[in-house]
Write an enzyme that holds these catalytic residues in place. Structure first.
Site, PDB file in Angstrom:
ATOM      1  CE1 TYR A 131       0.580  -0.068   4.649  1.00  0.00           C
ATOM      2  CE2 TYR A 131      -1.352  -0.720   4.795  1.00  0.00           C
ATOM      3  CZ  TYR A 131      -0.297  -0.559   5.252  1.00  0.00           C
ATOM      4  OH  TYR A 131       0.096   0.010   6.123  1.00  0.00           O
ATOM      5  CD  GLU A 132      -0.187   6.108   1.230  1.00  0.00           C
ATOM      6  OE1 GLU A 132      -1.269   6.378   1.627  1.00  0.00           O
ATOM      7  OE2 GLU A 132       0.811   6.960   0.647  1.00  0.00           O
TER       8      GLU A 132
END
Lengths: 606, 606
Positions: free
Chosen positions: A443-444
């Protein structure tokens, strides 16, 4: 299962001895109240909260997970209470502006808090973490009215926030976003669409949740230039700013995940939900990404925290568990066998964890100083300053996020390995750390995206290698200063060599990429990892230099801590840093070895 | 979720084109019936069973897990049926002696079967896998009566088996085993104690379970020289050999684990259970370890299978999922974005998986030939032959088990990475492969134990480096033969350089270890990984040499397969093999960087 102990000694070493935060805070407006005494008191209180409240909920939260019933999400037992204590303690607004109810301390203080919370209980820390994203966005792009309505309760922690980007068909490639926002006569918008993977998308910790949502206006241009940003509260605030009517955004399901099970990952259905435009039309992606560097550094913490936690528990186990005899002779002759800690290969694993946890923490503290300046630039409306430090931070961000989360996974896996078969059993918690940490490289922005951001954008496109030249100049200057001390000299020399190599690699890739664009992608991962190893080497030398100074001029204090810093630096340079060379070799290899095969020829299952 | 496809084309390439199994089988007594047609038919049938029966149970088995009720374990839905089909098909006895109901085919055929089953559904494959361990032990050390009573129903798959070694206080260090065996007047023994981590310790797949148990006789010497081996059936056979009285061994609890949830991992309580000595008194550990090399190669399969499965699914996803545009320009201009497969960094991940899966498979097939000779030696009572091949296999075993399972974990994690955030969601199965594979570096001897076995025992103690000299001589001879082909020359040259380096590293460690015994442990992990990378390079060159030959002299057949072999060899040599050099550097670094710190100075949490 041992409990988490906040590594306050190491934190203070970095703050006060290595990176001179007292001096740094003295230059900041927000630093006025961050005197060493206050900082000490805050770290101590935060550590206590993490040790006593968050740590005990770590395993039980995973076991129980979140539940969805009638569109409402319930968090695991103890989470509501813990969150109440967190909000009451004023922790959410630690680094937020005083005018909206925050304590106005420097941004870096927030990162230190996040690190401790994330180490004690990463899934819990995601709830306030997501709120921070919403707070930053509203602070930077909201109207004064929006700030009064949403930012204040978010800062107090009465409300929570989310960031709604991903949809079923796209995560990285946000140009494919389909959620629609139709303007209404009252100036609001009606949002319709489905968002997935929304962390903290629904929960029972706060009375309201403020969703920050990417969506498209009618007739918006295709792709990334047609996306706008909206505030969509779960409950519409009434005229007093209190929680009013239920809005048309509902959690459709909870994702079943590998880990971070106590963190609610939601499918959110927007069904004509009322939203409010934030920032200019069609510039939503820019607005969303203003604070991306800080958000990504927030995720980089997940490389450090779990490494620290896994290390603490593995170290305890290695001291307690007895198996076989040390090769160099019995160490505990009265016992049935020697403790694991006496086996060199077990120490290799423990020291790898230690080098990652402490080296990663130091990298975060190094970057946090830049974040302070950047935030101050934004807060004071000093665009030039903000941009300057955002650029400096922007170069380090993908290195920290990409490299540290990859190493965090390695450290967590080594923790399991130290436990042997027991590491695979849930009750010991070691395998949970692996499962929880595994999300960090996804994620990110995945590691691959971080790598492209670093090499393709920050290094080649934006600065034609200048970012590497500037950063390595700092490193080389520091290394040169320490050539005279015989303990530091070998490391300083190695680092000098590496700064030269880093620049050379950059130039060679730049030249190759002129003829073959695929080179940028084919070299990116190895370039990222190489950059990470060299940066961490620099940061270990900085710690070692302080340790040498303290050992020579210290006096009364226990020398064990500083000896350990030197020993870990030695371990890092001799056992981990050599990996940089294999990345150097791989990154220079032709893109042909990746691209030459037709997709159809990749598999032969017939 | 895509289904598993048995990689028959690659298997036949290795069998028929690279390692000349038809010629090899012609030299074996057990190979008489293993004609190419029969082998083909068996592989085809086995592949079908794995694709159609085992693969569909993979995700559901994890979701449901095993249940314990009143001391009886129930396996997930579909497992009983699948096992019935397996037993009915005669698969359990594929490589077992005909006199006990087996098909008498070479041991290698059993490994090929295990690889396909373990790829389609590793947790399921553990049930028959553990039975094999019991079968081997009884075959080698049991009396004729024990063989008739236990080996026959095990071979038919009517009964299953386990290996009961680990106890709460010890796994690796079996000298600490406490379970007691008291002799009875009827010649049997009463066993009392607790065993943990017993795979397949109880289940509902068979009417009886035959436990092979390590225990201590009264007055047995301390440590490893006082351990004997016992057969302890769940139900005592009656005079007809049918299932009789329930014995005093009961599953006390099921371990909650990170993965392999469909495989029952039991705490077994022996409460005065009736057991029968197998093999000589106090030589249990030797007996147990006779077939350890084959058991460990069975576990090495878990490095290959999951890499293959994860690769198959990731490749499918990378062809379907669209995100962003390729750096070298739009590849699918009519689509909203290009498929993942067009991104160089995604290909880096896929090719890493492919190189591990196919390279690992080839290493298994290489070793399986040696296993055939070794088993034939044992079967024919030709101790010299058995020992000769056991030694050859013994050198490769820790490399295969240690190195391939480490790389299997890497490959499985890359599969998650290719899926991005979706890889973290359970329904796609990618994270399950990571969880299931994670056990492989822990059981059957951790990676650290494999590393010590390789460097400390097989290389230094037993052969003073001779094992490396002998193996590298083979490699060098092969490489020299291929220096003249310009496609193979760079790889052959690199390999020649590495054979020299491998010997040099061995000598340097040997000399250093004379002064400092910790060197053996401190160098062991890097030595193991280095050995693995060089061995895999050799095995890729062998495949490439065949591919070159087929491309030059092949004719009608599709060339894509052989091109892919060359391209993957190129990828391996240019992008993965460089890692060997960082291991070389690390292994030569002084043990001081691991050992100098006092245990107390490792952590500072205050």
């Amino acid at each position: 299962m041992p409990v988490y102990k906040a590594p306050l000694r190491d934190m203070k070493f970095l703050l006060n001895e290595v990176f001179d935060y007292p001096g740094h805070y003295a230059t900041l407006t927000s630093g006025e109240n961050a005197t060493p005494d206050i900082v000490d008191a805050i770290l101590g209180e935060c550590g206590k909260f993490c040790e006593e409240v968050l740590s005990p909920l770590y395993l039980s939260g995973d076991e129980e997970g979140c539940k969805l019933d009638n569109g409402e999400v319930t968090t695991p037992a103890g989470y509501r209470d813990a969150y109440q204590q967190y909000a009451m303690g004023g922790w959410q607004g630690l680094s937020a502006p005083e005018e909206y109810g925050g304590q106005g301390l420097p941004a870096s203080m927030g990162l230190l808090k996040q690190e401790m919370m994330g180490t004690a209980n990463w899934p819990f820390s995601m709830y306030p973490g997501l709120s921070l994203g919403a707070m930053n966005t509203i602070f930077l792009h909201g109207t004064e009215d929006q700030k009064q309505t949403y930012l204040a309760p978010l800062t107090e922690g009465h409300w929570a926030g989310t960031m709604c980007l991903t949809e079923p068909q796209c995560g990285t490639d946000l140009g494919q976003v389909k959620t629609k926002a139709e303007p209404q006569v009252d100036g609001s918008y009606r949002l319709t669409g489905t968002k997935i993977f929304i962390s903290s998308g629904d929960h029972d910790l706060t009375e309201n949740i403020v969703h920050i949502v990417l969506a498209r206006l009618p007739d918006a241009p295709k792709g990334t230039r047609g996306i706008s940003l909206f505030i969509v509260p779960k409950f519409l605030p009434d005229s007093n700013g209190d929680v009013g009517e239920r809005n048309g955004v509902v959690c459709g399901s909870l994702e079943k995940k590998m880990g971070i099970k106590a963190s609610a990952t939601c499918v959110l259905n927007f069904d004509g939900a009322t939203g409010f435009l934030i920032g200019p039309e069609n510039e939503g992606l820019n607005c969303m990404f203003t604070f991306m560097n800080t958000a990504r550094i927030g995720t980089a913490i997940q490389g450090v925290g779990p490494a620290e936690l896994s290390y603490q528990w593995a170290l305890t186990y290695a001291k307690d568990r007895r198996s076989m005899r040390a090769l160099s002779g019995k160490k505990e002759p009265d016992q049935v066998a020697d403790s694991l800690i006496h086996h060199a290969d077990v120490r290799r694993m423990l020291l790898t964890q230690k080098a990652i946890a402490e080296g990663g923490r130091a990298m975060l503290y190094y970057a946090a100083r830049l974040a302070d300046h950047m935030v101050e630039g934004f807060t004071e409306g000093d665009d030039k300053k903000a941009e300057k430090y955002d650029d400096k931070l922007g170069f380090l961000t993908p290195i920290l996020k990409g490299f540290l989360t990859e190493l965090g996974c390695e450290a967590a896996n080594l923790g399991v390995q130290v436990f042997g078969g027991h590491g695979y059993i849930r009750e010991h918690g070691m395998e949970q750390i692996v499962r929880d940490t595994r999300i960090a490289t996804l994620y990110e922005g995945t590691t691959g995206i971080q790598a492209l951001d670093l090499l393709g954008r920050k290094v080649l496109l934006m600065t034609q290698g200048g970012a590497v030249r500037e950063f390595t100049l700092n490193i080389a200057n520091f290394a040169r200063k320490h050539l005279t001390d015989k303990r530091l000299r070998p490391w300083a020399l190695e680092l000098l060599k590496l700064t030269g190599q880093w620049n050379l690699l950059t130039v060679r890739i730049m030249l190759a990429a002129r003829k073959d664009r695929d080179v940028v992608s084919s070299a990116s991962y190895d370039f990222l990892m190489y950059s990470g190893y060299v940066t961490m080497a620099y940061i270990w030398l900085r710690q070692a230099a302080v340790a040498v100074d303290k050992l020579d001029n210290g006096g009364e204090e226990s020398t064990g801590f500083y000896q350990a810093k030197l020993a870990t630096t030695e371990f890092y340079f001799e056992r981990l840093l050599p990996r940089a060379q294999s990345h150097a070799t791989s990154m220079l290899s032709p893109s042909k070895n990746l691209m030459q095969l037709d997709a159809e020829d990749l598999a032969f299952t017939g």
